[in-house]
Scaffold this motif. Structure first.
Motif, PDB file in Angstrom:
ATOM      1  N   ARG A 134       0.874  -5.196   1.812  1.00 57.15           N
ATOM      2  CA  ARG A 134       0.093  -6.157   2.606  1.00 57.15           C
ATOM      3  C   ARG A 134      -1.385  -6.092   2.227  1.00 57.15           C
ATOM      4  O   ARG A 134      -2.058  -7.123   2.155  1.00 57.15           O
ATOM      5  CB  ARG A 134       0.275  -5.884   4.098  1.00 57.15           C
ATOM      6  CG  ARG A 134       1.677  -6.042   4.612  1.00 57.15           C
ATOM      7  CD  ARG A 134       2.219  -7.450   4.555  1.00 57.15           C
ATOM      8  NE  ARG A 134       1.509  -8.414   5.363  1.00 57.15           N
ATOM      9  CZ  ARG A 134       2.022  -9.561   5.787  1.00 57.15           C
ATOM     10  NH1 ARG A 134       3.275  -9.870   5.476  1.00 57.15           N
ATOM     11  NH2 ARG A 134       1.310 -10.412   6.500  1.00 57.15           N
ATOM     12  N   ALA A 171      -3.541  -9.188   0.603  1.00 62.40           N
ATOM     13  CA  ALA A 171      -4.823  -9.679   1.118  1.00 62.40           C
ATOM     14  C   ALA A 171      -5.860  -9.734   0.009  1.00 62.40           C
ATOM     15  O   ALA A 171      -6.603 -10.722  -0.117  1.00 62.40           O
ATOM     16  CB  ALA A 171      -5.301  -8.788   2.258  1.00 62.40           C
ATOM     17  N   GLU A 227      -5.540 -11.643   8.817  1.00 67.29           N
ATOM     18  CA  GLU A 227      -5.246 -10.525   7.922  1.00 67.29           C
ATOM     19  C   GLU A 227      -5.597 -10.806   6.467  1.00 67.29           C
ATOM     20  O   GLU A 227      -6.119  -9.923   5.767  1.00 67.29           O
ATOM     21  CB  GLU A 227      -3.746 -10.184   8.004  1.00 67.29           C
ATOM     22  CG  GLU A 227      -3.333  -9.069   7.052  1.00 67.29           C
ATOM     23  CD  GLU A 227      -1.821  -8.950   6.898  1.00 67.29           C
ATOM     24  OE1 GLU A 227      -1.386  -8.024   6.199  1.00 67.29           O
ATOM     25  OE2 GLU A 227      -1.096  -9.782   7.480  1.00 67.29           O
TER      26      GLU A 227
END
Length: 431
Positions: free
Chosen positions: A215, A219, A250
């Motif tokens: 993740r 990003a 996010e």
């Protein structure tokens, strides 16, 4: 009350006309608790289509700013027109954005304006999330849109969830996560194409790359414009909106300006208040503007700020100061123009889209209104410099530059509604 110390995200909503930008904006305000009731474009009850003409026609004509929170992130959202006749409104906001949600219809797929907008985002290196809207409409084809994105937008995209019962009122979205082995493997392989470090971990570690590392890397690559995450949903029903909002907070980078740094900002919109006073919409990149500060802007101009408003939980609220990262409104800058830079800003990248190619003479129905027409057009040109007024002294006529017939109708209606000047247009010709 939001505080300046909060993380701030200045976000644009862009799309081809009728993809559902304004409805999505309304849904974001509703789901974040800013408004208690959803408005509708067709009913003329949305927050951002505030002009009477926008409400009558059911299209966005002027860019509008609203705000809402996502956890500890304060989002200032700019809803922009989708119709190509008003592309100048989009052009003016691109340089003040941290990121974009590019909306694509699940039925029509990638359209002409979608491609134009994506090219500009890539040129300016503005990161974007893709939102495939209207999954509940008959004819919705989410998988086809993914293929469309790959073939027509030519970007590296990745679906962040899957749709069930597409094309029906019961259409829903399931967000993919660490328990979905196929999703995790696909995401790892995609991200590894741009990261040798991630590739080495993937090859050498039997258990695979930890999901939180994936993740974080997603990003980073999203913010660099290497990957475009794709979210699915329906702004009407609310399906998929929670996942999209989580992705905004996010995956897109928040503003990082220094409130105590040198003054730096950019004016991207001008409008007139109820007393015909000029109001400048500004994005602050660095420093802080206070009421009664004397600002330098444009080409050697300076003036005193008489009032300040910042966007907080919906509309703008009167405040004593506007700080780095925020979007707000300034009063008192009588000579301000769209594109003027405040302080030391070097953020003007110039015109991103083609300028108008048409022009037409504007003629008052009553010859006695000639001076009033000139004043009215002058104020409209403040709000849209690409109208580019041209005076023909021999014919005693004023010419305006145009993108198309819809823009011409809007100017004519605005002259009648806002300035009480009845006017007609002569035949439109190429510039």
């Amino acid at each position: 009350m939001w505080r300046v110390s909060q993380k701030t995200l200045n976000l644009g909503i862009l799309a081809h006309v009728d993809a559902g930008k304004t409805t999505l904006t309304e849904r974001l305000l509703y789901d974040s608790g800013v408004i208690d009731q959803l408005g509708a474009v067709d009913a003329g009850t949305t927050q951002t289509d505030s002009m009477p003409l926008e409400r009558r026609r059911g299209i966005t004509i002027k860019s509008a700013v609203v705000s809402f929170p996502i956890g500890d992130v304060a989002v200032s959202l700019i809803d922009t027109p989708g119709h190509p006749d008003f592309i100048a409104e989009v052009d003016r906001v691109l340089n003040v954005l941290d990121g974009v949600v590019l909306v694509i219809s699940a039925v029509e797929g990638v359209q002409a304006q979608t491609r134009v907008l994506m090219r500009s985002l890539q040129r300016l290196e503005i990161p974007a999330l893709l939102f495939v809207n209207k999954i509940d409409r008959p004819g919705a084809n989410p998988e086809g849109v993914l293929r469309d994105i790959a073939s027509r937008l030519k970007v590296t995209s990745f679906a962040m969830g899957c749709v069930t019962s597409a094309g029906t009122h019961g259409a829903s979205v399931t967000a993919s996560g660490p328990d979905d082995a196929e999703f995790k493997t696909g995401l790892t392989e995609l991200l590894a194409e741009h990261s040798d470090r991630l590739l080495a971990t993937y090859v050498q570690t039997e258990a695979g790359v930890p999901y939180d590392h994936l993740r974080a890397e997603l990003a980073e690559q999203t913010r660099r414009g290497q990957v475009y995450p794709v979210f699915f949903g329906s702004a009407i029903s609310g399906a998929g909106i929670a996942q999209l909002m989580a992705g905004m907070a996010e995956l897109l980078a928040t503003s990082d300006g220094d409130p105590d740094g040198p003054l730096s900002g950019s004016i991207f919109k001008i409008e007139r208040g109820s007393r015909a006073e000029k109001i400048a919409y500004v994005r602050m990149f660095s420093g802080t503007v206070h009421v009664r500060d004397r600002l330098q802007f444009g080409s050697g101009l300076d003036d005193k700020v008489t009032a300040v408003a910042a966007f907080e939980r919906g509309p703008a609220v009167q405040r004593k100061a506007l700080s780095a990262g925020q979007i707000g409104m300034l009063w008192g800058l009588a000579e301000a123009q769209i594109g003027d830079q405040i302080g030391e800003t070097e953020n003007d990248a110039g015109l991103q889209f083609s300028p108008p190619t048409l022009e037409s003479a504007v003629v008052p129905c009553d010859p006695r209104d000639r001076n009033r027409l000139r004043v009215a057009l002058g104020q409209l040109a403040e709000q849209d410099p690409l109208i580019n007024l041209r005076q023909d002294d021999k014919r005693h006529e004023i010419y305006v530059s145009l993108y198309g017939a819809v823009q011409k109708e809007v100017i004519q209606s605005t002259l009648a509604d806002d300035f009480n000047v009845a006017a007609t247009f002569r035949e439109t010709t190429m510039i």
